[in-house]
Scaffold this motif. Structure first.
Motif, PDB file in Angstrom:
ATOM      1  N   ARG A  16      24.754  24.110  11.031  1.00 17.48           N
ATOM      2  CA  ARG A  16      23.942  25.062  11.812  1.00 17.48           C
ATOM      3  C   ARG A  16      23.512  24.408  13.131  1.00 17.48           C
ATOM      4  NH1 ARG A  16      21.938  25.054   6.527  1.00 17.48           N
ATOM      5  NH2 ARG A  16      22.513  26.909   5.307  1.00 17.48           N
ATOM      6  N   GLN A  19      21.476  26.672  15.864  1.00 18.34           N
ATOM      7  CA  GLN A  19      20.093  26.883  15.450  1.00 18.34           C
ATOM      8  C   GLN A  19      19.276  25.597  15.610  1.00 18.34           C
ATOM      9  OE1 GLN A  19      19.764  28.685  11.612  1.00 18.34           O
ATOM     10  NE2 GLN A  19      17.533  28.802  11.645  1.00 18.34           N
ATOM     11  N   ARG A  23      16.330  25.048  18.518  1.00 21.15           N
ATOM     12  CA  ARG A  23      14.975  24.746  18.077  1.00 21.15           C
ATOM     13  C   ARG A  23      14.467  23.441  18.678  1.00 21.15           C
ATOM     14  NH1 ARG A  23       9.970  25.855  17.214  1.00 21.15           N
ATOM     15  NH2 ARG A  23       9.017  24.884  15.390  1.00 21.15           N
ATOM     16  N   VAL A 225      18.019  22.941   7.558  1.00 18.39           N
ATOM     17  CA  VAL A 225      17.816  23.690   8.803  1.00 18.39           C
ATOM     18  C   VAL A 225      18.080  25.171   8.539  1.00 18.39           C
ATOM     19  CG1 VAL A 225      18.720  24.090  11.130  1.00 18.39           C
ATOM     20  CG2 VAL A 225      18.389  21.743  10.305  1.00 18.39           C
ATOM     21  N   GLY A 226      17.147  26.005   8.949  1.00 23.25           N
ATOM     22  CA  GLY A 226      17.318  27.454   8.817  1.00 23.25           C
ATOM     23  C   GLY A 226      17.256  27.961   7.401  1.00 23.25           C
ATOM     24  N   ASN A 227      16.559  27.259   6.502  1.00 21.90           N
ATOM     25  CA  ASN A 227      16.500  27.700   5.103  1.00 21.90           C
ATOM     26  C   ASN A 227      15.742  29.024   4.981  1.00 21.90           C
ATOM     27  OD1 ASN A 227      13.490  26.997   4.072  1.00 21.90           O
ATOM     28  ND2 ASN A 227      14.185  25.405   5.491  1.00 21.90           N
ATOM     29  N   SER A 228      16.116  29.827   4.001  1.00 20.88           N
ATOM     30  CA  SER A 228      15.550  31.173   3.838  1.00 20.88           C
ATOM     31  C   SER A 228      14.082  31.145   3.419  1.00 20.88           C
ATOM     32  CB  SER A 228      16.359  31.963   2.801  1.00 20.88           C
ATOM     33  OG  SER A 228      16.384  31.275   1.558  1.00 20.88           O
ATOM     34  N   LYS A 230      11.907  29.293   4.696  1.00 18.09           N
ATOM     35  CA  LYS A 230      11.160  28.841   5.873  1.00 18.09           C
ATOM     36  C   LYS A 230      10.363  27.571   5.589  1.00 18.09           C
ATOM     37  CE  LYS A 230      10.786  33.448   7.938  1.00 18.09           C
ATOM     38  NZ  LYS A 230      11.951  33.203   8.805  1.00 18.09           N
TER      39      LYS A 230
END
Length: 528
Positions: A16, A19, A23, A225-228, A230
């Motif tokens: 990712r 993303q 960030r 990174v970008g885990n659902s 949060k």
């Protein structure tokens, strides 16, 4: 606090890239500038996900904070780390290597260990074993000034968790990492690959024979990174280097501390101490069969990182190359040879070079290291007979072949050499670490560029701050006013001799070196 170094650490990226770097750019604008971004855990993802990196490799997108990543944790990811020149993936994205210590310009020390613990004695590219832990531990402890003044390192980066931190994670954890933490005493320890964010309350490592202080560690596991969920995957640090911090700040306890989770762990068979070692280095118990020392017929026992294949026919220094200026050669051993420096500062300015293509001392085999040490010892004896001391330097940066630069000075100048290095380091804003005498390639960074100087007092100066490193740095030091006082000789191109003069210098040095030349010994024994 003013003057602190700002560092970012992120967990598993797994492809990712857009993303992540988007960030990081936001955080850097808001709270930066950050000196470095460190990635723990899995950096690459599936082939489809990794396509996001193409834009950064081609220069269409830019990484705003210099980013350093750990190596693979799975065999299938090894392919992403093969054939990386000096560890560079693309601009501002660098593979740190299997293990080592990276020192920032501010003096902040970051220890790192890639991969997961090997299940057997032999570690694959995505694994580490006892020998890697030994080497990393020694790299951290080797520069301490006395037996009890060690203050730890600022940051430890691993992908795998240490054993003893959380019961539910222990089946995926490593006792070797627990031991490493207990020994090197990091202020912050970051890891990933378990997909969870977890920040432990601070705990203190016990006193031992390396320090009289109980030093505090903060353990942090970062999510993907970008885990659902949060969960937190990016962490910002602002800290003063441990060697420059107030001692009171290091030893003052807080009310929320917990007992050290690594005390009381069963480490039987993991490590024993060599009580006779003056440098306080520790050595691991190997199997009685001696597997670690025995070569694997298939070649799988070679732990040196893979490097790009260079055409030796086009190398200026490989003896098999037609480009070698053979009239500069003084004497030839089995693995190394001695030659006059091109554009020498004086008639005793020589080079030790590997006969075949080896990029740096850090990647020498034990046999190669032994012969290199023989050349150094012989030159020390030669110059001592002339009332001189010698300094050896190596620049593994913007050069593809191992070259050891050798220059001698009158004995009365010995104490000035280190001061001259320190003065030039300050002038070029470089930070050097001090190590004891080099005894093994394992004391050097496994990957990435470096510069080192072996001084007459047997100490070694080393830096890995190679961005914009001055290529003539060693000559800048040697030609300085307080040493040889010949600024006009800083650039070797200004010191070029015609072939007849070079040949005369070589003949003169060959005669002087003859009584110390071990390469003529039939039994290959050293002269003592």
């Amino acid at each position: 606090m003013d003057g602190n170094t700002k560092i970012l650490v992120v967990g598993d990226v797994r492809g990712r890239f857009k993303q992540l770097f988007s960030r990081v750019e936001q955080v850097n604008k808001k709270a930066g500038p950050f000196e470095i971004l460190c990635c723990v855990g899995d950096f690459f993802g599936g082939d489809k996900q990794n396509e996001e990196l193409i834009a950064y490799k081609n220069g269409f997108k830019h990484i705003t904070v210099p980013t350093y990543i750990l190596g693979p944790n799975k065999a299938e990811d090894n392919k992403h780390f093969e054939n990386l020149a000096d560890g560079e993936v693309c601009t501002n994205l660098t593979y740190l290597g299997k293990r080592g210590v990276y020192t920032l310009s501010s003096g902040v020390k970051i220890a790192y260990l890639s991969g997961v613990e090997a299940t057997g004695n032999i570690a694959g590219q995505h694994e580490f074993n006892k020998a890697d832990i030994q080497a990393l531990r020694n790299s951290c402890l080797v520069s301490k000034n006395c037996a009890t003044d060690y203050r730890g390192v600022d940051v430890l980066l691993t992908s795998q968790w240490p054993y003893g931190m959380q019961e539910k994670e222990n089946e995926k954890a490593s006792k070797l990492i627990s031991f490493l933490c207990r020994e090197i005493k990091p202020r912050y320890h970051f890891c990933a690959i378990n997909g969870t964010y977890f920040e432990c309350q601070p705990f203190r490592m016990p006193k031992d024979d390396t320090t009289q202080f109980e030093l505090c560690t903060r353990f942090i596991s970062l999510a993907d990174v970008g885990n659902s969920e949060k969960a937190k995957y990016i962490y910002a640090l602002s800290l003063k280097p441990v060697d420059k911090a107030r001692l009171l700040d290091l030893v003052q306890k807080t009310t929320n501390e917990i007992p050290c989770p690594y005390i009381g762990l069963d480490m039987s068979g993991v490590v024993k101490k060599n009580e006779t070692s003056e440098s306080q280095q520790f050595f691991f118990d190997m199997d009685a069969s001696g597997n670690r020392k025995r070569r694997n017929p298939a070649g799988n026992h070679d732990k040196r990182p893979r490097i790009m294949q260079i055409d030796q026919d086009n190398c200026w220094f490989c003896l098999s190359s037609e480009k070698v200026e053979k009239h500069l050669i003084i004497t030839v051993g089995e693995r190394f040879y001695l030659a006059l420096a091109k554009g020498p500062i004086n008639s005793h300015h020589v080079l030790i070079l590997s006969t075949k293509h080896v990029p740096c001392s850090a990647q020498l085999s034990p046999e190669e290291w032994e012969e290199l040490d023989k050349f150094k010892s012989a030159l020390k004896k030669l110059f001592k007979s002339l009332g001189q001391v010698v300094c050896f330097t190596e620049r593994h940066y913007k050069t593809s072949h191992l070259v050891i630069d050798v220059l001698a000075f009158e004995e009365g100048y010995a104490w000035k050499i280190k001061h001259s290095f320190e003065d030039k380091a300050e002038e070029f804003n470089l930070e050097f670490e001090t190590l004891p005498a080099l005894t093994s390639s394992k004391m050097l960074p496994e990957m990435g560029p470096y510069f080192l100087a072996e001084l007459p007092d047997d100490s070694t100066l080393i830096t890995r701050q190679m961005k914009h490193f001055p290529l003539h740095f060693a000559r800048d030091v040697f030609c300085a006013e307080n040493l040889l006082n010949c600024d006009e000789k800083v650039n070797w191109k200004d010191c070029l001799l015609d072939k007849e003069e070079e040949t005369a210098y070589v003949e003169e040095f060959r005669k002087t070196f003859a009584p110390f030349d071990f390469t003529d010994d039939d039994d290959d024994d050293d002269d003592d």
